[in-house]
Write an enzyme that holds these catalytic residues in place. Sequence first.
Site, PDB file in Angstrom:
ATOM      1  N   GLY A 128       0.832  -1.202   0.000  1.00  0.00           N
ATOM      2  CA  GLY A 128       0.000   0.000   0.000  1.00  0.00           C
ATOM      3  C   GLY A 128       0.861   1.244   0.000  1.00  0.00           C
ATOM      4  O   GLY A 128       2.013   1.224  -0.448  1.00  0.00           O
TER       5      GLY A 128
ATOM      6  N   THR B 219       0.621   5.008   5.182  1.00  0.00           N
ATOM      7  CA  THR B 219       0.018   3.907   5.937  1.00  0.00           C
ATOM      8  C   THR B 219       1.123   3.022   6.515  1.00  0.00           C
ATOM      9  O   THR B 219       1.033   2.566   7.671  1.00  0.00           O
ATOM     10  CB  THR B 219      -0.908   3.053   5.024  1.00  0.00           C
ATOM     11  OG1 THR B 219      -1.751   3.918   4.293  1.00  0.00           O
ATOM     12  CG2 THR B 219      -1.739   2.078   5.818  1.00  0.00           C
TER      13      THR B 219
ATOM     14  N   GLU C  39       5.584  -3.489   0.702  1.00  0.00           N
ATOM     15  CA  GLU C  39       5.645  -3.230  -0.747  1.00  0.00           C
ATOM     16  C   GLU C  39       4.920  -1.914  -0.962  1.00  0.00           C
ATOM     17  O   GLU C  39       3.690  -1.857  -0.870  1.00  0.00           O
ATOM     18  CB  GLU C  39       4.915  -4.344  -1.522  1.00  0.00           C
ATOM     19  CG  GLU C  39       5.580  -5.696  -1.438  1.00  0.00           C
ATOM     20  CD  GLU C  39       6.920  -5.757  -2.141  1.00  0.00           C
ATOM     21  OE1 GLU C  39       7.224  -4.867  -2.955  1.00  0.00           O
ATOM     22  OE2 GLU C  39       7.677  -6.694  -1.851  1.00  0.00           O
TER      23      GLU C  39
ATOM     24  N   CYS D  38       1.719   0.210  -8.971  1.00  0.00           N
ATOM     25  CA  CYS D  38       2.874   0.718  -8.231  1.00  0.00           C
ATOM     26  C   CYS D  38       4.079   0.950  -9.122  1.00  0.00           C
ATOM     27  O   CYS D  38       4.795   1.923  -8.951  1.00  0.00           O
ATOM     28  CB  CYS D  38       3.213  -0.223  -7.092  1.00  0.00           C
ATOM     29  SG  CYS D  38       3.444  -1.915  -7.630  1.00  0.00           S
TER      30      CYS D  38
END
Length: 480
Positions: free
Chosen positions: A221, A225, A243, A277
């Site tokens: 994410g 966070t 990741e 990503c």
Amino acid sequence: MKVNLFINNEDVTTEHYDEVKDPGRLSETAGYIAKGDASHIDQAVQAAQQAFLSWRQTSLEERMSILLESAEEIEKNASSIASVTAKENGILLSRTVDEVKAGLMEMRNMIELAPSAFQQQIIEDESGWVSVVKRPMGVIACIVPWNAPIILTLQKITPILLAGNTIVVKPSPTASMGVVAILRMMAGSFPPGVINVVLGGGDVGSALTSHPLVRKISFTGGGSTAVAIMKSAAETLKGVHFELGGNDPAIVLDDADLNEVVPKIVEGAFRRTGQFCFAIKRVYIPYDMYDEFYEKACELTDAYKIGHQLNKAATMGPINNQLQYVRISELIKRLEDSGVNLVKLGKRLEPENWENGYYLQPVIVRDVDPNAEIVTCEQFGPVLPLIPYHTEEEVIRMANNTEFGLGSSIWSSDFDRALGVANQIEAGMTFINGHGQTSLGSKHIPFGGVKQSGIGREKSIEVFNEFIEYHGINYHKKQS
Ligand code: NAD
């Protein structure tokens, strides 16, 4: 469609269910998902801990065979999983069908690699005997995002389960239905409690990451966070595996063939509406080739047909959620206000539906300052800045001038030259003449990033070391 929590191989209903809107048709509901709380997290973690006591005793062969059986089950239901997922997360159905296939490929790759990863090491000399065994850790918290929920879940949980751990998965509130469907399917082949799912937002995630029985957190994410998770993990000294986001540069060298390269770069930036990503987030082009690159990139980008994710004619879907839609819209607005040279491209496939979904036209930004926000941020949407450069030294410096370090790519007709540049890039992965992994790369490249793009890796044989403890036994031989 109503989706419940899944704990100890049983459906668990909750008091509240959240509506999930179809991001490509906000007037429609994709489904309702149960809203868990800290008590459900405790229930799920306790079930996983109980299951761990016997699951850890199973042989690797047994676990491999259960995972292979699960993969077959998922494959049989691939098309319904893809439809549910596309409807809730807005990624084109064709892409999501490919995502399920790729997720299965990742699963099978890791099952194949597992026997070499878990070989027991025995070393002996005249004074002693040593054995080093890789053991499972216990309950692992698996937290996944919305943008590629199926592949990210499968590539995360496969090595964790193969190692003999048990899991509690918390999917994203805007992409949990497809994930629950695959996890329920898989759970049928596993003993109760090995696979558990609790649904909800950050509060539920934080109850999971602070639970004392969780041994490690595997999170995919955003960076902010991850910071919150790391703080919460510190309380009980849990390990973290992250990741995270990227700001992938694509570096075009002056010997690149633009007819070949530009279509691949545009695709590498705008696939999944830019929501992945390792999407190309900035392109560096030699001054002499800049205008030609720009013209070609605009022409190709203008060919995108933006429409509903289930419309087979659409080649670009909506943004997944309101927060992200507003974030990218504001970024574009700030760019417009700054007077920078940008073009909004693409065709509105369903103009009458445009205001009914989180639709954005893809944007190309030219003559942009290398330090501008659009170059340094992770836009995670269809906005691509093009930056001109003079020398290789300059472009390598610009590419590395970031706190991110996930993917990157070099584009050239000369492999040795491209390799020379690739070796100087600060990233977890550098691709040459593509932006993503070939099937060989997918199996053998540890997936992940350096700097603030992650901690640890997924995929390849290296992933297994993330979710094990070493146990060493040393026998002292009698000296004669
Ligand atoms: P996010 O960080 O907002 O949410 C990810 C997950 O964390 C969701 O399930 C969310 O509910 C949960 N969560 C939120 N707050 C939490 C908390 N305090 N404690 C525990 N869990 C919490 O990310 P997103 O918007 O869903 O996904 C987009 C981000 O993910 C982008 O930055 C993207 O680059 C990154 N990403 C990275 C990879 C990779 O492999 N490197 C892959 C895909 C996406």
